[in-house]
Design an enzyme around this catalytic site. Structure first.
Site, PDB file in Angstrom:
ATOM      1  N   PRO A 161       0.841  -1.199   0.000  1.00 18.48           N
ATOM      2  CA  PRO A 161       0.000   0.000   0.000  1.00 18.48           C
ATOM      3  C   PRO A 161       0.874   1.247   0.000  1.00 18.48           C
ATOM      4  O   PRO A 161       1.872   1.301   0.713  1.00 18.48           O
ATOM      5  CB  PRO A 161      -0.754  -0.076   1.327  1.00 18.48           C
ATOM      6  CG  PRO A 161      -0.519  -1.429   1.862  1.00 18.48           C
ATOM      7  CD  PRO A 161       0.732  -1.949   1.252  1.00 18.48           C
ATOM      8  N   MET A 162       0.520   2.222  -0.829  1.00 17.21           N
ATOM      9  CA  MET A 162       1.215   3.509  -0.814  1.00 17.21           C
ATOM     10  C   MET A 162       0.153   4.600  -0.783  1.00 17.21           C
ATOM     11  O   MET A 162      -0.775   4.588  -1.592  1.00 17.21           O
ATOM     12  CB  MET A 162       2.113   3.641  -2.052  1.00 17.21           C
ATOM     13  CG  MET A 162       3.333   2.719  -2.006  1.00 17.21           C
ATOM     14  SD  MET A 162       4.284   2.730  -3.542  1.00 17.21           S
ATOM     15  CE  MET A 162       3.276   1.669  -4.588  1.00 17.21           C
ATOM     16  N   ALA A 163       0.314   5.516   0.171  1.00 17.08           N
ATOM     17  CA  ALA A 163      -0.692   6.571   0.371  1.00 17.08           C
ATOM     18  C   ALA A 163      -0.862   7.388  -0.903  1.00 17.08           C
ATOM     19  O   ALA A 163       0.116   7.819  -1.517  1.00 17.08           O
ATOM     20  CB  ALA A 163      -0.258   7.477   1.513  1.00 17.08           C
ATOM     21  N   GLN A 166      -5.242  -2.848   4.260  1.00 18.95           N
ATOM     22  CA  GLN A 166      -4.205  -2.674   5.269  1.00 18.95           C
ATOM     23  C   GLN A 166      -4.708  -1.758   6.380  1.00 18.95           C
ATOM     24  O   GLN A 166      -5.207  -0.669   6.128  1.00 18.95           O
ATOM     25  CB  GLN A 166      -2.931  -2.079   4.690  1.00 18.95           C
ATOM     26  CG  GLN A 166      -1.803  -2.146   5.720  1.00 18.95           C
ATOM     27  CD  GLN A 166      -0.525  -1.491   5.262  1.00 18.95           C
ATOM     28  OE1 GLN A 166      -0.474  -0.288   5.098  1.00 18.95           O
ATOM     29  NE2 GLN A 166       0.524  -2.284   5.078  1.00 18.95           N
ATOM     30  N   CYS A 210       5.438   2.213   9.339  1.00 18.07           N
ATOM     31  CA  CYS A 210       5.477   3.624   8.953  1.00 18.07           C
ATOM     32  C   CYS A 210       6.541   4.390   9.743  1.00 18.07           C
ATOM     33  O   CYS A 210       6.497   4.412  10.974  1.00 18.07           O
ATOM     34  CB  CYS A 210       4.104   4.247   9.170  1.00 18.07           C
ATOM     35  SG  CYS A 210       4.063   5.956   8.643  1.00 18.07           S
ATOM     36  N   LYS A 258       3.175  -6.453   8.801  1.00 15.22           N
ATOM     37  CA  LYS A 258       4.361  -5.897   8.151  1.00 15.22           C
ATOM     38  C   LYS A 258       5.088  -4.974   9.117  1.00 15.22           C
ATOM     39  O   LYS A 258       4.463  -4.182   9.803  1.00 15.22           O
ATOM     40  CB  LYS A 258       3.928  -5.112   6.905  1.00 15.22           C
ATOM     41  CG  LYS A 258       5.111  -4.604   6.113  1.00 15.22           C
ATOM     42  CD  LYS A 258       4.688  -3.822   4.884  1.00 15.22           C
ATOM     43  CE  LYS A 258       5.945  -3.310   4.181  1.00 15.22           C
ATOM     44  NZ  LYS A 258       5.693  -2.200   3.297  1.00 15.22           N
ATOM     45  N   ASP A 263      13.766  -2.381  -2.007  1.00 14.06           N
ATOM     46  CA  ASP A 263      14.661  -2.343  -3.177  1.00 14.06           C
ATOM     47  C   ASP A 263      14.381  -3.416  -4.221  1.00 14.06           C
ATOM     48  O   ASP A 263      15.309  -3.925  -4.859  1.00 14.06           O
ATOM     49  CB  ASP A 263      16.133  -2.413  -2.743  1.00 14.06           C
ATOM     50  CG  ASP A 263      16.529  -1.234  -1.858  1.00 14.06           C
ATOM     51  OD1 ASP A 263      15.718  -0.296  -1.738  1.00 14.06           O
ATOM     52  OD2 ASP A 263      17.640  -1.248  -1.297  1.00 14.06           O
ATOM     53  N   GLY A 266       6.862  -2.016  -3.587  1.00 17.01           N
ATOM     54  CA  GLY A 266       6.244  -0.720  -3.350  1.00 17.01           C
ATOM     55  C   GLY A 266       6.647   0.252  -4.435  1.00 17.01           C
ATOM     56  O   GLY A 266       6.144   0.221  -5.557  1.00 17.01           O
ATOM     57  N   ARG A 267       7.651   1.093  -4.120  1.00 13.46           N
ATOM     58  CA  ARG A 267       8.041   2.166  -5.049  1.00 13.46           C
ATOM     59  C   ARG A 267       8.489   1.643  -6.411  1.00 13.46           C
ATOM     60  O   ARG A 267       8.459   2.366  -7.392  1.00 13.46           O
ATOM     61  CB  ARG A 267       9.169   2.985  -4.402  1.00 13.46           C
ATOM     62  CG  ARG A 267       8.736   3.688  -3.124  1.00 13.46           C
ATOM     63  CD  ARG A 267       9.931   4.241  -2.340  1.00 13.46           C
ATOM     64  NE  ARG A 267      10.855   3.201  -1.932  1.00 13.46           N
ATOM     65  CZ  ARG A 267      12.167   3.361  -1.801  1.00 13.46           C
ATOM     66  NH1 ARG A 267      12.711   4.535  -2.049  1.00 13.46           N
ATOM     67  NH2 ARG A 267      12.933   2.359  -1.419  1.00 13.46           N
TER      68      ARG A 267
END
Length: 382
Positions: free
Chosen positions: A28-30, A82, A113, A155, A219, A241-242
């Site tokens: 999940p990414m805000a 999440q 977080c 997580k 990564d 994620g990213r």
């Protein structure tokens, strides 16, 4: 790349009753992993796609923005949500609500977080240091979810900083209290998103937690990274994620790599333009055209990264406000430009490491089960 075939012959990843094949989870990414972006990623390949972070208190109190954020596509399965929380009672009530109202099929709990406004109050990646409180929160969620057959995963990060690592305790406590899987982001809270993730910690957690899957995070920017992480650490799956920002086709690459097939070459600019257009369309469907296209702006630089697009045109993409305008801009791109080598590698926020801000006396007693006050941020997506 070492012996990659060993990772491919692992049994499929199971999260409770759900088989996740390939063993890939979208983190999940805000402001990013809304229903539109998840659908775009799902169109490229299977896996588990987690909704933006929801705070347990906001859910229980039925904040309108939070209820809007827990939208899932009719064909999205399993629906994965999440939750963030610091209080066993509120967490239990939030999961009970998910069960009673059939809001999701999988609950992931976020203790990773590193944002100062969260750790300052004892939330996020500060919380697992309070191991008894952490265990109570996991237990409360599992107890509410279990009768409905909803798996709960957890997580977390390596710890607060190098002197206060918590991940081995957190993994064992999550396992003992009924979690269906754990995921480790191989950084401390102090590192935020800077430097490189420590994959050896994922390997240690895997040795320590033996009865449930261990997922690695940090990564993974290409299919090769995912296979390398699995072969180096022995982990059961990867969390991305990213790495997929402006690159939803990463899930197609992962699907191929895990099936032992060659990874397709990166898309030419024409295909990237089509993906961008599809993303815009899905956002417009989800939020309305004006809001949706405005929301797409934050993705532009990631999609166009490394391509020879003039600064003036880039600027216009960053200010786009309608689908018609987007079409005009996309028409100015040369569709035959090949995928650039410098579009590879790390993307998204990196920032720098910094001291973690904690509540007064937070480190004094890891067995203190007092719920931190005002740490339950009242809005979701943070």
């Amino acid at each position: 790349m070492g012996d990659v075939t060993a990772t491919l012959s692992k049994p499929a990843l199971k999260i409770g009753p759900h088989e996740v094949d390939p063993p890939v989870v979208l983190a999940p990414m805000a402001g990013i992993t809304n229903v539109a972006f998840r659908r775009l990623c799902r169109e490229y390949g299977a896996g588990l796609y987690v909704c933006e972070m929801i705070t347990s208190r906001a859910l229980v109190e039925r904040h309108p923005k939070t209820l809007e954020m827990i939208t899932f596509d009719p064909d999205e399965h399993p629906r994965s949500m999440q939750l963030y929380g610091v209080d066993p009672e509120t967490m239990g009530r939030a999961v009970q609500m998910i069960v009673d109202e059939d809001l999701a099929d999988h609950v992931d709990m976020n203790f990773g977080c590193p944002v100062p406004k969260v750790t300052r109050k004892g939330g996020g990646s500060a919380l697992p240091y309070k191991r008894r409180l952490f265990a109570e929160i996991v237990r409360a969620a599992v107890r509410a979810a279990e009768p409905a057959g909803i798996p709960v995963t957890v997580k977390f990060r390596i710890g607060i900083d190098d002197d206060h690592t918590t991940y081995l305790d957190a993994g064992r406590l999550a396992e003992d209290n009924g979690a269906a899987a754990v995921a480790l982001h191989g950084r401390t809270a102090a590192q935020r998103y800077s430097g490189t993730a420590d994959w050896s910690a994922i390997a240690r957690l895997k040795e320590h937690v033996t009865t449930i899957p261990v997922l690695g995070n940090g990564d993974v920017f290409s299919a090769g990274d995912a296979l390398r992480m699995m072969s180096e650490t022995g982990c059961d799956g990867v969390v991305v994620g990213r790495g997929c920002l402006g690159r939803p086709w990463l899930f197609r690459d992962l699907q191929a790599a895990f099936a032992g097939q060659p990874v397709p070459p990166g898309p030419k600019l024409g295909e990237v333009a089509a993906v961008l257009r599809r993303h815009a369309e899905l956002l417009a469907e989800h939020m309305g055209e004006e809001k949706g296209v405005r929301d797409l702006r934050k993705h532009m630089s990631q999609y166009l990264r490394g391509f020879p697009v003039g600064s003036e045109l880039r600027q216009q993409f960053g200010l786009v406000s309608s689908l018609a305008q987007l079409d005009d801009l996309l028409a100015q791109l040369d569709p035959d430009v090949p995928f650039p080598a410098d579009a590879e590698g790390p993307r998204g926020r990196q920032g720098s490491a910094s001291k973690v801000v904690l509540p007064e006396g937070w480190l004094d007693d890891p067995d203190d089960i007092t719920v931190p006050t005002a740490a339950e941020i009242d809005h979701s997506g943070g």
